[in-house]
Design an enzyme around this catalytic site. Structure first.
Site, PDB file in Angstrom:
ATOM      1  N   ASN A 205       0.763  -1.397   0.047  1.00  0.00           N
ATOM      2  CA  ASN A 205      -0.200   0.018  -0.050  1.00  0.00           C
ATOM      3  C   ASN A 205       0.781   1.291   0.111  1.00  0.00           C
ATOM      4  O   ASN A 205       0.405   2.360  -0.604  1.00  0.00           O
ATOM      5  CB  ASN A 205      -0.953  -0.009   1.085  1.00  0.00           C
ATOM      6  CG  ASN A 205      -1.777   1.242   1.375  1.00  0.00           C
ATOM      7  OD1 ASN A 205      -2.741   1.640   0.578  1.00  0.00           O
ATOM      8  ND2 ASN A 205      -1.230   2.087   2.334  1.00  0.00           N
ATOM      9  N   ASP A 281       1.695   6.818  -0.546  1.00  0.00           N
ATOM     10  CA  ASP A 281       0.798   5.806  -0.902  1.00  0.00           C
ATOM     11  C   ASP A 281       0.849   5.505  -2.558  1.00  0.00           C
ATOM     12  O   ASP A 281       0.799   6.452  -3.336  1.00  0.00           O
ATOM     13  CB  ASP A 281      -0.913   6.801  -0.750  1.00  0.00           C
ATOM     14  CG  ASP A 281      -1.760   5.491  -1.100  1.00  0.00           C
ATOM     15  OD1 ASP A 281      -2.164   4.668   0.018  1.00  0.00           O
ATOM     16  OD2 ASP A 281      -2.572   5.584  -2.084  1.00  0.00           O
ATOM     17  N   ASP A 312       0.023  -6.492   4.781  1.00  0.00           N
ATOM     18  CA  ASP A 312      -0.254  -5.383   5.822  1.00  0.00           C
ATOM     19  C   ASP A 312      -1.270  -4.223   5.003  1.00  0.00           C
ATOM     20  O   ASP A 312      -1.460  -4.417   3.648  1.00  0.00           O
ATOM     21  CB  ASP A 312       0.899  -4.608   6.090  1.00  0.00           C
ATOM     22  CG  ASP A 312       0.582  -3.430   6.994  1.00  0.00           C
ATOM     23  OD1 ASP A 312       0.053  -3.619   7.911  1.00  0.00           O
ATOM     24  OD2 ASP A 312       0.803  -2.145   6.570  1.00  0.00           O
ATOM     25  N   HIS A 316      -6.842  -1.002   2.181  1.00  0.00           N
ATOM     26  CA  HIS A 316      -6.406   0.275   1.446  1.00  0.00           C
ATOM     27  C   HIS A 316      -5.952   0.223   0.003  1.00  0.00           C
ATOM     28  O   HIS A 316      -5.505   0.952  -0.432  1.00  0.00           O
ATOM     29  CB  HIS A 316      -5.733   1.122   2.764  1.00  0.00           C
ATOM     30  CG  HIS A 316      -6.056   1.209   3.842  1.00  0.00           C
ATOM     31  ND1 HIS A 316      -7.054   2.024   3.902  1.00  0.00           N
ATOM     32  CD2 HIS A 316      -5.713   0.675   5.046  1.00  0.00           C
ATOM     33  CE1 HIS A 316      -7.335   1.970   5.226  1.00  0.00           C
ATOM     34  NE2 HIS A 316      -6.652   0.927   5.923  1.00  0.00           N
ATOM     35  N   GLU A 346      -4.174  -8.221   6.111  1.00  0.00           N
ATOM     36  CA  GLU A 346      -4.759  -7.415   7.257  1.00  0.00           C
ATOM     37  C   GLU A 346      -5.978  -6.741   6.643  1.00  0.00           C
ATOM     38  O   GLU A 346      -5.842  -5.817   6.145  1.00  0.00           O
ATOM     39  CB  GLU A 346      -3.777  -6.720   7.973  1.00  0.00           C
ATOM     40  CG  GLU A 346      -4.472  -5.754   9.129  1.00  0.00           C
ATOM     41  CD  GLU A 346      -3.489  -4.377   9.197  1.00  0.00           C
ATOM     42  OE1 GLU A 346      -3.548  -3.816  10.368  1.00  0.00           O
ATOM     43  OE2 GLU A 346      -2.880  -3.942   8.150  1.00  0.00           O
TER      44      GLU A 346
END
Length: 468
Positions: A205, A281, A312, A316, A346
């Site tokens: 991410n 990002d 992780d 997102h 996650e």
């Protein structure tokens, strides 16, 4: 103090008197690792006939499919943050820098919970017998590659280090605070000799915070608020010209491969496009980023001979990315002789529909925040069994041709929400040590005796009560 988990046992035996009194933060057994409690196969199938009722007539639809299983679910997972586990080589505490430069440069300050404490691969390797004797089948370690070591406002009070590993910028080498590539390979080989699998925590991410932005006209922004897609993104720049080439592989240095829209509000489109607490990002919808991540993490499997990934901040990243990444990684792992390579993501949510939307695109499992919430309501809060039953009522959301709830990775306590002992003690501040011990035993019974692959967060087996 006795370990909560004995060798290969599912039962528990632990005296948590000191820990639950608030001061038992270091091991009290001579064979336990040097840890500190500071914050941060198919196993058979039934066959027969499914009979469907259609218009009152029974229809024989033939043998049922075998239950979906993954061999990894037979391996309890020991989750380790290496910096906080065991210091086997003090010479790497400052990552190779002169200690006199100070923690704002090298990140090492064992008196500050926000900085490196010295744990490393040498210490982790020394404690492999301890982990194996607990009955663990796999070790999950936080992201191991070179990080942006210190981030913040340049003051000791307003800065912290990347002891946790989630600010990676250079995937070409293991972070020097942890050791060397050779030490990582030796650790994994030693783990495999003990029939312990090794899972790397990976991040697609974002990277560490390197890119900054030019302030908008008329503004002098210290933090950059999110700019929606109805507006142009920020203009990326670098506070230090050297930052323009600090990342590796080189495609990570191209600002066009990032969204550059400022800090996420964790709602709406910003959940996918915004910076996660300022971290750069990545534009995971771009072809260069998709191909780059597939190549990067495929090479990681080959270089280190690891057995799985914990992913992780998965929610997102757009689901379309995972639909390409996951099958490609599984294919590459199979080519390298690892057909059962395991991945779990996650998805920080207790919504089974949201979680299952990711397991339907090639990632076998997610971290089971749903079960964690159920154990919290039933054990920590003393709720009725109905509160726990509600959790398993939603298991069908994970059932399809390739997946099942049995593949989920279950836990109770982690680096984000606090340890098992912390959650139990916080829910009942006046509870006796005996009551907390009984609840810890029950929580572990539920983790180990219900479906899924259970996670033990390092130190939980000794009754630690801190938050990370």
């Amino acid at each position: 103090m006795m370990p909560l988990l004995r060798a290969g046992a599912l039962a528990v035996a632990l005296s948590v008197a000191a820990a639950c009194a608030g001061s038992g933060n270091s091991p009290a057994t001579s064979d336990a690792p040097d840890v500190s409690d500071a914050p941060e196969s198919s196993d058979g199938a039934s066959s027969g006939a499914d009979v469907a009722s259609e218009g009152g007539a029974g229809v024989d639809v033939g043998p049922t499919a075998a239950p979906v299983r993954h061999p990894a679910t037979a391996r309890p997972i020991y989750f380790v943050m290496p910096d906080r586990f065991a210091n086997g080589d003090p010479s790497n505490d400052t990552g190779g820098l002169d200690p006199a430069l100070g923690p704002l440069e090298h990140g090492f300050d064992p008196t500050d919970t926000g900085f490196h404490h010295g744990g490393d691969l040498a210490g982790l390797t020394e404690q492999l017998d301890y982990i194996a004797d607990l009955g663990m089948g796999a070790i999950w370690i936080t992201p191991p590659f070179t990080n942006r070591w210190v981030q913040g406002d340049g003051t000791a009070e307003g800065s912290s280090s990347s002891y946790h590993g989630y600010w990676q910028i250079d995937w070409s080498q293991v972070d020097p605070h942890l050791g060397t590539d050779a030490e990582m390979i030796a650790f994994i080989e030693a783990a495999h000799e003990r029939d312990l699998h090794v899972y790397f925590d990976i991040v697609v991410n974002h990277t560490g915070d390197v890119i900054t932005f030019e302030p908008l006209p008329g503004r002098d922004e210290a933090t950059f608020v999110y700019r929606s897609t109805e507006n142009e993104p920020y203009t990326p720049t670098f506070a230090d010209p050297a930052d323009a080439t600090v990342k590796s592989p080189d495609w990570l240095n191209d600002p066009a491969n990032y969204h550059n829209r400022g800090n996420s509000t964790f709602s709406g489109e910003s959940s996918l496009l915004g910076d996660f607490f300022g971290l750069d990002d990545l534009a995971t919808e771009r072809r260069e980023v998709i191909d780059g991540m597939i190549q990067l993490y495929g090479a990681v499997i080959e270089r280190y001979d690891i057995d799985g990934f914990r992913i992780d901040t998965m929610k997102h990243v757009d689901v379309a990315f995972w639909a390409e990444f996951a099958p490609a990684i599984r294919e590459r792992a199979a080519e390298l002789g690892k057909p059962d390579f395991f991945m779990f993501g996650e998805v920080f949510s207790s919504d089974p529909i949201l979680n299952s939307s990711f397991t339907n695109v090639g990632v076998p499992a997610t971290l089971d925040f749903i079960v964690a919430g159920g154990i919290d309501r039933y054990v920590a809060e003393g709720g009725t069994g109905d509160r726990l039953a509600e959790v398993f009522d939603d298991d069908d959301w994970f059932t399809d041709a390739d997946n099942a709830a049995s593949m989920q990775v279950t836990f109770f306590g982690n680096r984000d929400e606090g340890r098992m002992g912390y959650l139990l003690a916080s829910a009942d501040a006046g509870a006796s040590d005996e009551r907390l011990l009984a609840r810890a035993q029950l929580a572990n019974d539920l983790l180990f005796l219900t479906r899924g692959a259970p996670v033990v967060y390092y130190g939980d087996e000794q009754g630690f009560t801190g938050t990370a």
